[in-house]
Design an enzyme around this catalytic site. Structure first.
Site, mmCIF file in Angstrom:
data_model
loop_
_atom_site.group_PDB
_atom_site.id
_atom_site.type_symbol
_atom_site.label_atom_id
_atom_site.label_comp_id
_atom_site.label_asym_id
_atom_site.label_seq_id
_atom_site.Cartn_x
_atom_site.Cartn_y
_atom_site.Cartn_z
ATOM 1 N N CYS A 94 5.175 1.189 1.344
ATOM 2 C CA CYS A 94 4.834 2.610 1.225
ATOM 3 C C CYS A 94 5.813 3.427 2.066
ATOM 4 C CB CYS A 94 3.396 2.864 1.643
ATOM 5 S SG CYS A 94 2.975 2.247 3.283
ATOM 6 N N GLY A 98 -7.371 -6.246 2.763
ATOM 7 C CA GLY A 98 -7.587 -6.635 1.381
ATOM 8 C C GLY A 98 -7.602 -5.569 0.318
ATOM 9 N N GLY A 99 -7.031 -4.386 0.564
ATOM 10 C CA GLY A 99 -7.069 -3.336 -0.450
ATOM 11 C C GLY A 99 -6.469 -3.754 -1.779
ATOM 12 N N ASP A 120 3.556 -7.226 0.397
ATOM 13 C CA ASP A 120 3.255 -5.816 0.683
ATOM 14 C C ASP A 120 3.532 -5.622 2.168
ATOM 15 O OD1 ASP A 120 2.397 -3.246 0.450
ATOM 16 O OD2 ASP A 120 0.277 -3.733 0.411
#
Length: 426
Positions: A363, A246-247, A310
């Site tokens: 990322c 959950g970042g 993500d």
């Protein structure tokens, strides 16, 4: 290979606190701030702890023999060791990570302790001057396959060898107060991101009363940029398809002022359970959770104002923070993960409302997982139009309406972001 799961590659909940040398429970996977160094510290060989070098050497051998990531072995070591080893945990961790940053420049004929000392000397030289090493030398600190699949530049190579920064994200109403309490480096904090704090202190943040009260999260600055690019509005309905623990989702909740609804999905029940606890601490009450394997059968039939994908990726953008990952990632991993990324986007696209937003973030910096994924989606979904994802005052590289945040730009992880808007009429 890090598994192609519906969470960002990273680590579990235990990590080393560099500032106190303690082992603390820490959720960092998804924002890739495992074992963060907060400032560049010269590790003079005159004061080097021989015991720490020997412990680090044993761990490196174990990592190589067992083909296991160094960060996982470090967590196991400090959990199972006595006070003597734990007191040296920060130094041991820093030695291990320095080895993986600089090992390719060491003499191959040296013993492992000799290579470690050579790596520490190179780290000292780099600290004194980032121009000490030539481009030819620094090209050896990444695998050879990368040069054909990433736009390698000197600034990125230097950023990979620098000590990573530890970034915090304050809640919207807490930033000014926290900056008055916590040591931080305001010189590198973007003025357009007042909630981003470059922590430079030594305290154990996980014991800090403001962390316990949910007033800040540990989140890399590039991950914070993703939330700002999403720009969710209070009252909207969003879906974080690969939420992990959950970042980024907690950032979306804060931006929405706890109004509206955010669905979180992941294939791991454990990660979703951790997310529930983190959300409670952060007082984020507009979140719902559903398990999802990433397949065509979706966990809900909702049409969303925005969807964040993500996606799992090779993590090339995190290699400054996780240097051992450079040598455990290969081109086959990249290609397999690119197919996962394309499939995720295809599966969720029809759940975006007309006029809604689809955000793709990874990322990593490989073309297979970035621009080529965008091209594949554009060919399949002409009803989606690319928008240019930018945040005012944040340095990024924008080409063909897609954004790359290089590690040297913000002193954080590398990140790629693409944003599509589904046309109001098709």
């Amino acid at each position: 290979m890090r598994s192609a799961r519906l969470a960002r590659p990273g680590v579990g909940p235990h990590a080393v606190d560099f500032r106190s040398g303690n082992v603390c429970r820490r959720r960092l996977a998804g924002d890739h701030q495992t074992f963060p160094g907060t400032e560049t510290i010269r590790m003079s060989l005159d004061y080097l702890n021989d015991r720490a070098v020997n412990v680090a050497a044993r761990l490196i051998r174990q990592a190589n023999d067992e083909k296991r990531p160094a960060d996982a072995l470090l967590r196991e070591l400090f959990r199972s060791s006595g006070d003597e080893i734990r007191r040296d945990s920060a130094e041991i961790t820093r030695i291990v990570y320095t080895f993986y940053r600089w090992s390719q420049l060491a003499n191959r004929k040296d013993s492992l302790p000799g290579k470690i000392r050579s790596c520490l000397r190179n780290a000292d030289r780099f600290t004194e001057s980032v121009e000490y090493f030539s481009r030819k030398e620094l090209q050896n600190v990444i695998p050879h396959w990368v040069k054909k699949h990433v736009d390698v530049n000197m600034d990125w190579l230097r950023a990979l060898q620098a000590e990573p920064r530890l970034w915090l994200r304050a809640k919207r109403d807490a930033a000014a107060d926290l900056k008055g309490k916590l040591e931080h480096d305001s010189s590198i904090e973007p003025k357009s991101m007042p909630e981003a704090i470059a922590f430079s202190g030594k305290e154990d943040l996980y014991r800090h009363p403001d962390f316990q009260a949910g007033r800040f999260e540990i989140q890399d600055i590039s991950s914070q940029v993703v939330g700002l690019i999403c720009d969710p509005k209070p009252g909207e309905t969003w879906w974080d398809t690969c939420s992990g623990e959950g970042g980024k989702l907690l950032h979306l909740s804060d931006l929405m002022q706890n109004k509206g609804l955010i669905w979180a999905s992941d294939r791991s029940k454990r990660r979703l359970d951790v997310l529930k606890k983190r959300a409670a601490r952060a007082k984020a009450f507009n979140i719902r959770r559903r398990a999802w394997e990433g397949g065509e059968y979706l966990p809900m039939k909702t049409q969303f104002d925005g969807i964040l994908v993500d996606a799992p990726c090779s993590g090339v953008g995190t290699w400054g923070r996780l240097p051992h990952a450079r040598w455990s990632t290969n081109l086959n991993d990249v290609r397999e993960l690119a197919e996962v990324q394309k499939r995720l986007l295809r599966n969720v696209a029809r759940s975006v409302k007309r006029g809604g937003k689809l955000v793709y973030a990874v990322c990593t910096l490989t073309r297979e997982e970035t621009s080529q994924v965008v091209e594949d989606f554009d060919d399949r979904f002409p009803e989606f139009e690319l928008e240019t994802p930018t945040v005012a005052g944040v340095e990024s590289s924008v080409e063909d309406r897609i954004t790359t945040i290089w590690p040297h730009a913000l002193r954080g992880n590398g990140m790629f972001v693409a944003v599509w808007r589904r046309q109001a009429q098709e």
